[in-house]
Design an enzyme around this catalytic site. Structure first.
Site, PDB file in Angstrom:
ATOM      1  N   ARG A  67      46.648  37.655  71.298  1.00  0.00           N
ATOM      2  CA  ARG A  67      45.567  37.979  70.383  1.00  0.00           C
ATOM      3  C   ARG A  67      46.059  38.747  69.167  1.00  0.00           C
ATOM      4  O   ARG A  67      45.612  38.499  68.034  1.00  0.00           O
ATOM      5  CB  ARG A  67      44.481  38.768  71.125  1.00  0.00           C
ATOM      6  CG  ARG A  67      43.296  39.206  70.256  1.00  0.00           C
ATOM      7  CD  ARG A  67      42.772  38.132  69.314  1.00  0.00           C
ATOM      8  NE  ARG A  67      42.517  36.868  69.976  1.00  0.00           N
ATOM      9  CZ  ARG A  67      42.373  35.717  69.335  1.00  0.00           C
ATOM     10  NH1 ARG A  67      42.478  35.662  68.016  1.00  0.00           N
ATOM     11  NH2 ARG A  67      42.136  34.601  70.012  1.00  0.00           N
ATOM     12  N   LYS A  70      42.117  45.602  46.586  1.00  0.00           N
ATOM     13  CA  LYS A  70      40.982  45.432  47.503  1.00  0.00           C
ATOM     14  C   LYS A  70      41.454  44.742  48.789  1.00  0.00           C
ATOM     15  O   LYS A  70      41.058  43.639  49.125  1.00  0.00           O
ATOM     16  CB  LYS A  70      39.863  44.645  46.813  1.00  0.00           C
ATOM     17  CG  LYS A  70      39.284  45.386  45.617  1.00  0.00           C
ATOM     18  CD  LYS A  70      38.265  44.549  44.873  1.00  0.00           C
ATOM     19  CE  LYS A  70      37.733  45.296  43.656  1.00  0.00           C
ATOM     20  NZ  LYS A  70      36.772  44.486  42.863  1.00  0.00           N
ATOM     21  N   LYS A 120      41.027  52.892  33.570  1.00  0.00           N
ATOM     22  CA  LYS A 120      39.742  52.214  33.648  1.00  0.00           C
ATOM     23  C   LYS A 120      38.661  53.053  32.971  1.00  0.00           C
ATOM     24  O   LYS A 120      38.925  54.133  32.442  1.00  0.00           O
ATOM     25  CB  LYS A 120      39.398  51.926  35.105  1.00  0.00           C
ATOM     26  CG  LYS A 120      40.339  50.925  35.764  1.00  0.00           C
ATOM     27  CD  LYS A 120      39.823  50.530  37.127  1.00  0.00           C
ATOM     28  CE  LYS A 120      40.473  49.273  37.625  1.00  0.00           C
ATOM     29  NZ  LYS A 120      39.866  48.786  38.880  1.00  0.00           N
ATOM     30  N   GLU A 148      42.076  48.890  30.878  1.00  0.00           N
ATOM     31  CA  GLU A 148      40.909  48.022  30.977  1.00  0.00           C
ATOM     32  C   GLU A 148      40.113  48.095  29.678  1.00  0.00           C
ATOM     33  O   GLU A 148      39.866  49.183  29.153  1.00  0.00           O
ATOM     34  CB  GLU A 148      40.039  48.492  32.142  1.00  0.00           C
ATOM     35  CG  GLU A 148      38.804  47.656  32.374  1.00  0.00           C
ATOM     36  CD  GLU A 148      37.994  48.201  33.549  1.00  0.00           C
ATOM     37  OE1 GLU A 148      38.191  47.712  34.671  1.00  0.00           O
ATOM     38  OE2 GLU A 148      37.189  49.135  33.328  1.00  0.00           O
ATOM     39  N   ASP A 175      37.824  42.889  30.880  1.00  0.00           N
ATOM     40  CA  ASP A 175      36.931  43.011  32.033  1.00  0.00           C
ATOM     41  C   ASP A 175      35.554  42.409  31.796  1.00  0.00           C
ATOM     42  O   ASP A 175      34.879  42.754  30.820  1.00  0.00           O
ATOM     43  CB  ASP A 175      36.792  44.492  32.395  1.00  0.00           C
ATOM     44  CG  ASP A 175      36.011  44.707  33.670  1.00  0.00           C
ATOM     45  OD1 ASP A 175      36.218  43.942  34.626  1.00  0.00           O
ATOM     46  OD2 ASP A 175      35.193  45.650  33.717  1.00  0.00           O
TER      47      ASP A 175
END
Length: 304
Positions: free
Chosen positions: A118, A153, A185, A214, A235
């Site tokens: 597994r 992510k 950002k 960004e 973006d």
């Protein structure tokens, strides 16, 4: 650390220490405290019984993560104090496979094969799912000159494996973490007061680190370039706006030098090629790692 086999040709593979850690954590979950136990396998199969098993694809896709198979087998053998199992890789990571294809053949103590089953399937299925999804994007961008990038992510603990799987699928890794590339950002801009202030602050504190910025508008893109940034994340731009910004940046490169451009945000496969044809260098897609379904794999015992 365990030996790895079945890697993507020419690729260094995922960090072996990271793979050892995730395998150990996965086995701890499955087997319980200490060396752990499998109450079913250890009750029904004697320790010295040997056998073989095939790792098989149950769906079409791109295989990745075979590098974890010997690591899992070795870790289980150590916990059970049994001889190591061996792995014969039939197809290397990065290969397109069809349902029913044998990916690898495993031979050794049956207890080791079944206790490891597994954990190795969970990791290889996950990696193969990421590779399969990435390949769809890479195919969509073929011939455009643009590459598909991953993001941060990722599944906690699986970043090294998932980013390796992206490479197996024909994608490219962006930064590995917060430590290796500065990415300015909107929240950093808000905190610093402007794009220029944020870029200057990073350069002053970490002068040797590459800086990416960004930009939501053409004005922000121009400001970032004037501040010295040579990698922009464009973006959430609609395709016509993106094309205008790319053209403006390219027109200014005679003065600024080469600027790498990445489209990010609100990207889908059905518009991927149109986005790439605006002239960007990259499309970054968080979904490669946060939304890829597994590729169904199975371990079939062939002899006992």
């Amino acid at each position: 650390m365990s030996d790895v086999v079945g890697g993507l040709p020419g690729d260094p593979g995922p960090d072996p220490a990271a793979i050892d850690r995730v395998v150990a954590a996965a086995l701890d979950e499955d087997l319980g405290p200490g060396a752990g136990r499998d109450v079913t396998t250890q009750a029904t199969i004697v320790p010295d019984e040997r056998g073989a098993a095939d790792l098989v694809a149950r769906a079409d896709g791109v295989v990745a993560g075979l590098v974890v198979v010997p690591v899992v087998l070795d870790a289980v053998a150590r916990r059970l104090a049994l001889p190591r199992a061996t792995v014969e890789v039939v197809v290397p990571d990065g290969t397109r496979v069809r349902r029913g294809d044998v990916l690898a053949r495993l031979t050794g103590p049956v207890q080791v094969l079944l206790v490891a089953e597994r954990t190795l399937l969970n990791l290889a299925s996950r990696a193969s799912g990421v590779a399969t999804h990435t390949r769809r994007w890479a195919d969509a961008l073929a011939g455009t000159g643009a590459l598909v990038l991953d993001t941060r992510k990722t599944t906690p603990g699986l970043r090294a494996l998932e980013k390796y799987a992206v490479r197996c699928g024909g994608g490219t890794n962006k930064r590995m973490g917060l430590y290796d590339v500065a990415m300015v950002k909107d929240n950093h801009v808000a905190a610093a007061g402007s794009v220029t202030a944020a870029v200057e602050a990073v350069r002053a504190r970490f002068p040797g680190v590459a800086i990416q910025v960004e930009a939501d508008t053409e004005d922000q893109a121009r400001e970032a370039i004037a501040a010295g940034a040579r990698f922009l994340l464009l973006d959430n731009m609609a395709t016509p706006l993106l094309a205008r910004v790319v053209a403006a940046v390219r027109e200014g490169e005679a003065a600024s030098g080469r600027v790498e451009l990445e489209a990010t945000g609100n990207l889908t496969l059905d518009r991927a090629r149109d986005v790439a044809l605006t002239g960007v260098d990259y499309l970054s897609v968080g979904g490669l790692t946060h939304s890829s379904p597994i590729l169904d794999l199975a371990l079939d015992l062939t002899t006992a």
